[in-house]
Design an enzyme around this catalytic site. Structure first.
Site, mmCIF file in Angstrom:
data_model
loop_
_atom_site.group_PDB
_atom_site.id
_atom_site.type_symbol
_atom_site.label_atom_id
_atom_site.label_comp_id
_atom_site.label_asym_id
_atom_site.label_seq_id
_atom_site.Cartn_x
_atom_site.Cartn_y
_atom_site.Cartn_z
ATOM 1 N N ASP A 79 16.899 100.078 60.175
ATOM 2 C CA ASP A 79 15.843 99.077 60.082
ATOM 3 C C ASP A 79 14.789 99.262 61.180
ATOM 4 O O ASP A 79 15.121 99.323 62.368
ATOM 5 C CB ASP A 79 16.477 97.685 60.182
ATOM 6 N N GLU A 176 11.411 103.478 52.924
ATOM 7 C CA GLU A 176 10.536 102.311 52.902
ATOM 8 C C GLU A 176 9.528 102.473 54.038
ATOM 9 O O GLU A 176 9.877 102.964 55.120
ATOM 10 C CB GLU A 176 11.332 101.023 53.103
#
Length: 426
Positions: A79, A176
């Site tokens: 993340d 992403e």
């Protein structure tokens, strides 16, 4: 590339004890007829605060998957990684949230910007895309301005992606790009220009996390104009569909909503858009599970309640320190934080109801909830004492974790159930 599932939901687990309880929520929504894929996420910043390693996220998820017999897909998200932090995540992650916020606003080479603008005449003019609320009016000057703002960031994303696949291979990587941790939101026309730039860099992203208008504060509801968000979200979905067809981006490309936990007023809007368009979604939550641990320990009473009160008291003494890293995503009125002495006199249910996000409950205190949300490293300081209490009270804590994800998040988002954040359960 590794294809991403249509509906994915990011779950954080600060102390790697709730993966089983989290997974149970996904089992429940699957029993309702909707497959939502869990994505366990934890950032480098959070690992640093807690003193954990990226491998711990994978290990906890794997144990939960094996113990519960989960036979559907699941992922582990590195993340908000950057080139300087990604390496520790490479062996244990298959989902990579590439964070390029530091490069936004810094111009790329003038020649690169000129080449991009000259190479995309199709972006200029009146663009009537299917599903848009109104045609996009895009000038050459606008494309130039967006390129000056974002092209370097996209180039950086390309470097990071190439670094990842050089180690893992593209067939084991979901990419992403995150642009949400910036000062200004990206408009739908800007998103289209950014997606064209991403395609030029040959980054097969499958989710993109723009910054939306309004405030996405940690652990509490959305603050902003719902009508504006609705138009923005629907237009972004239309822009993504157009970019996939025009630039050869993956058909699985979808919007990602960061700090998506507890944005109860947005869930009906998102649900209706997904239902109408058939679009996919990735939504990311994090500290909400840690808050459910505090709620569960409070309700357990005894040593659990005592520690929950200690954690709050310490957080209250260090408000500025704990809030500083999250200043752009919290909004706390210190005058509305109860004193430690007041909280020490509360029952477990009183403390739990102050923190549990039920807006219709007069005892709910969003300022207290936000402070605890960013104070998880206090629990880390208690080490085995905290994790030991989680184990001793696993049933009650796990029940709160599962209920929160399933009733307050998954059902409203993907089944359109009544909004539990407004007061009550589904």
């Amino acid at each position: 590339m590794l294809p991403i599932e249509k509906l994915t939901f990011g779950v954080g687990d600060r102390f790697a004890h709730q993966a089983g309880a989290q997974l149970q929520a996904f089992e429940q929504i699957a029993a309702d007829g909707v497959d939502v894929t869990p994505v366990w996420n934890k950032s480098n910043r959070e690992h640093t605060f807690v003193g954990s390693q990226p491998q711990s996220v994978y290990d906890a998820a794997e144990v939960a998957v094996q113990q519960r017999g989960w036979d559907k897909a699941w992922h582990v998200d590195a993340d908000h990684i950057q080139l300087a932090t990604v390496d520790a995540f490479l062996p244990c992650s298959d989902f990579f949230t590439i964070d390029v916020a530091d490069s936004i606003g810094k111009p790329a080479a003038a020649a690169d910007i000129a080449a991009f603008v000259d190479g995309h005449p199709e972006l200029i003019g009146t663009l009537e895309l299917e599903g848009l609320s109104a045609p996009l009016e895009v000038t050459r000057e606008m494309v130039q301005a967006v390129a000056e703002q974002y092209l370097l960031a996209v180039q950086e994303a390309g470097k990071i992606y190439q670094h990842i696949i050089a180690d893992k291979g593209a067939d084991k990587t979901i990419a992403e790009i995150s642009m949400d941790e910036t000062d200004s939101p990206q408009t739908p026309p800007e998103l289209l220009v950014i997606l064209a730039a991403i395609a030029d860099q040959n980054v097969p992203i499958q989710t993109i996390a723009p910054k939306f208008t309004g405030r996405f504060n940690k652990g509490v509801d959305y603050v902003g104009d719902l009508k504006q968000f609705e138009q923005e979200f629907n237009d972004d979905v239309a822009v993504i569909a157009h970019a996939v067809k025009t630039y050869g981006l993956p058909e699985t490309l979808k919007l990602s909503v960061h700090s998506g936990s507890d944005k109860f007023s947005l869930y009906p809007i998102i649900h209706e858009c997904l239902k109408r368009t058939g679009a996919g979604l990735h939504i990311k939550t994090a500290g909400t599970t840690w808050l459910e641990e505090i709620i569960g320990l409070s309700e357990a009473g005894g040593d659990g309640l005592a520690l929950a009160k200690e954690i709050y008291a310490y957080a209250l003494e260090h408000v500025e320190e704990f809030c500083a890293p999250y200043a752009s995503v919290i909004d706390i009125d210190e005058a509305k934080l109860p004193s430690a002495e007041t909280v020490n006199g509360w029952s477990g249910e009183e403390l739990a109801s102050a923190v549990r996000h039920i807006q219709g409950n007069p005892n709910f205190n969003p300022h207290m909830r936000q402070l605890l949300h960013v104070s998880f490293k206090v629990a880390a300081k208690h080490g085995d004492r905290y994790t030991g209490l989680l184990k001793a009270n696993a049933e009650i804590v796990g029940r709160e974790v599962t209920k929160n994800i399933y009733e307050r998040h998954l059902r409203p988002l993907f089944l359109g159930s009544a909004n539990p954040g407004q007061g009550g359960t589904v």
